[in-house]
Design a protein around this motif. Structure first.
Motif, PDB file in Angstrom:
ATOM      1  N   GLY A  86      50.156  45.265  55.476  1.00  0.00           N
ATOM      2  CA  GLY A  86      48.642  45.965  56.605  1.00  0.00           C
ATOM      3  C   GLY A  86      47.430  45.301  56.519  1.00  0.00           C
ATOM      4  O   GLY A  86      46.268  46.456  56.256  1.00  0.00           O
ATOM      5  N   TYR A 140      43.191  47.761  58.081  1.00  0.00           N
ATOM      6  CA  TYR A 140      43.213  47.687  57.416  1.00  0.00           C
ATOM      7  C   TYR A 140      44.594  49.141  57.283  1.00  0.00           C
ATOM      8  O   TYR A 140      44.087  50.452  57.215  1.00  0.00           O
ATOM      9  CB  TYR A 140      42.897  48.143  55.561  1.00  0.00           C
ATOM     10  CG  TYR A 140      43.868  48.862  54.778  1.00  0.00           C
ATOM     11  CD1 TYR A 140      44.498  47.956  53.960  1.00  0.00           C
ATOM     12  CD2 TYR A 140      42.975  49.796  53.892  1.00  0.00           C
ATOM     13  CE1 TYR A 140      45.008  48.759  52.918  1.00  0.00           C
ATOM     14  CE2 TYR A 140      43.444  50.261  52.861  1.00  0.00           C
ATOM     15  CZ  TYR A 140      44.785  49.964  52.260  1.00  0.00           C
ATOM     16  OH  TYR A 140      45.242  50.029  51.244  1.00  0.00           O
ATOM     17  N   GLU A 141      45.617  48.432  57.488  1.00  0.00           N
ATOM     18  CA  GLU A 141      46.539  49.928  57.894  1.00  0.00           C
ATOM     19  C   GLU A 141      47.106  50.178  56.671  1.00  0.00           C
ATOM     20  O   GLU A 141      47.812  49.882  55.401  1.00  0.00           O
ATOM     21  CB  GLU A 141      48.369  49.102  58.327  1.00  0.00           C
ATOM     22  CG  GLU A 141      47.811  48.185  59.639  1.00  0.00           C
ATOM     23  CD  GLU A 141      48.875  47.969  60.839  1.00  0.00           C
ATOM     24  OE1 GLU A 141      49.999  47.445  59.143  1.00  0.00           O
ATOM     25  OE2 GLU A 141      49.388  47.575  61.276  1.00  0.00           O
ATOM     26  N   PRO A 143      48.889  52.782  53.860  1.00  0.00           N
ATOM     27  CA  PRO A 143      50.218  52.915  53.252  1.00  0.00           C
ATOM     28  C   PRO A 143      51.181  53.991  53.193  1.00  0.00           C
ATOM     29  O   PRO A 143      51.488  54.175  52.158  1.00  0.00           O
ATOM     30  CB  PRO A 143      50.269  51.760  51.724  1.00  0.00           C
ATOM     31  CG  PRO A 143      48.625  52.072  51.209  1.00  0.00           C
ATOM     32  CD  PRO A 143      48.251  52.837  52.390  1.00  0.00           C
ATOM     33  N   THR A 148      56.786  52.596  54.034  1.00  0.00           N
ATOM     34  CA  THR A 148      55.350  51.821  53.405  1.00  0.00           C
ATOM     35  C   THR A 148      55.284  52.772  51.736  1.00  0.00           C
ATOM     36  O   THR A 148      56.357  52.322  51.292  1.00  0.00           O
ATOM     37  CB  THR A 148      54.276  53.036  53.575  1.00  0.00           C
ATOM     38  OG1 THR A 148      53.838  54.693  53.390  1.00  0.00           O
ATOM     39  CG2 THR A 148      54.120  52.910  55.850  1.00  0.00           C
ATOM     40  N   SER A 165      45.318  53.462  60.378  1.00  0.00           N
ATOM     41  CA  SER A 165      43.910  52.253  59.611  1.00  0.00           C
ATOM     42  C   SER A 165      42.705  52.591  59.756  1.00  0.00           C
ATOM     43  O   SER A 165      42.551  53.628  60.756  1.00  0.00           O
ATOM     44  CB  SER A 165      44.823  51.120  60.754  1.00  0.00           C
ATOM     45  OG  SER A 165      44.476  51.704  62.066  1.00  0.00           O
TER      46      SER A 165
END
Length: 270
Positions: A86, A140-141, A143, A148, A165
């Motif tokens: 991510g 940045y995805e 979590p 996830t 994100s």
């Protein structure tokens, strides 16, 4: 007027790139880029001198020729981290220097050469010369949600926070150069040479001392009137074109986005 044997300008470009993959999925590039311009456009005023027209029997006119040149060299270092868990990010640092004596390269209008008897005195930083620059982006995805690390259960909170994100870009750079010039007098306008006369550079003085504010960006005391120290007669100034460091750039952008999947290939991003 223009040179009847005016030549077509051209630019030679060369580069060398070395790439390697480092741990943590980081790709590193180190580049060298160079360019040389030949037969570039240059405008001067052959019938002009400080005291007026060189030959009063003829009018003032500008003369266009293909005798300008340019040189550009740059070292570029790029680092990019591929998307993993991510997270992805990348940055590019460029150290470069561009010089020329051409009249209009990188500008919308031509600036007449100050002294057509000394064309080499027009050599200076290019109007687009940026010495240092760092640009980059990141992603940045978060979590959260199914598949996830957190809130993986099938719940309303997990679905609400899933597919979120945060991303951004940044740009930090030194400024474009500025040329020290005198405000055009009526005689300069009449001769078609407005903005071409420059002051003298005071030896040993700093261009930035006491500057940095909106009303006084550079050190005014670093320049002096272009006069002969013995006779007091006016001369052409020896200050270089584009010799004053201009204001730099600090730019940071950021966004928060959420993707909603409807099945198949359909999705909505907000």
């Amino acid at each position: 007027a223009f040179n009847k044997k005016y030549l077509l300008g051209y630019v030679q470009v060369w580069n060398l790139d070395v790439q390697d993959t480092l741990p943590l999925n980081i790709v590193l590039n180190v580049d060298y880029n160079g360019a040389k311009g030949t037969h570039l456009d240059l405008v001067d005023a052959p019938n002009r001198q400080l005291s007026g027209l060189l030959n009063p029997a003829y009018p003032s006119f500008n003369y266009e020729d293909s005798i300008g040149f340019s040189n550009y060299n740059a070292l570029v270092v790029r680092a990019n981290k591929r998307l993993h868990q991510g997270i992805s990010m990348g940055a590019t640092y460029t150290y470069s220097h561009a010089i020329d004596d051409a009249s209009s390269i990188g500008q919308s209008t031509s600036v007449v050469a100050q002294n057509q008897q000394d064309i080499l005195a027009e050599e200076g930083n290019s109007s687009f010369d940026i010495r240092h620059q760092v640009v980059g982006q990141w992603l940045y995805e978060l979590p959260f949600g199914p598949n996830t690390r957190f809130l993986t259960v099938n719940s309303w909170l997990g679905h609400t926070l899933s597919n979120l994100s945060i991303s951004g870009t940044f740009d930090f750079a030194t400024g474009l150069p500025l040329s020290p010039r005198y405000q055009a007098s009526s005689s300069d306008v009449a001769r078609g040479s407005a903005g071409s006369e420059r002051p003298n550079r005071v030896p040993g003085s700093s261009l930035t001392a006491g500057g940095g504010s909106l009303r006084r960006w550079f050190n005014l005391d670093a320049f002096s009137p272009p006069v002969n120290p013995i006779t007091g007669a006016p001369e052409y100034g020896n200050a270089s074109r584009n010799s004053i460091p201009g204001p730099g750039t600090v730019s940071v952008d950021m966004s928060l986005s959420k993707t909603v999947h409807f099945g198949g290939t359909r999705s909505l991003e907000v």
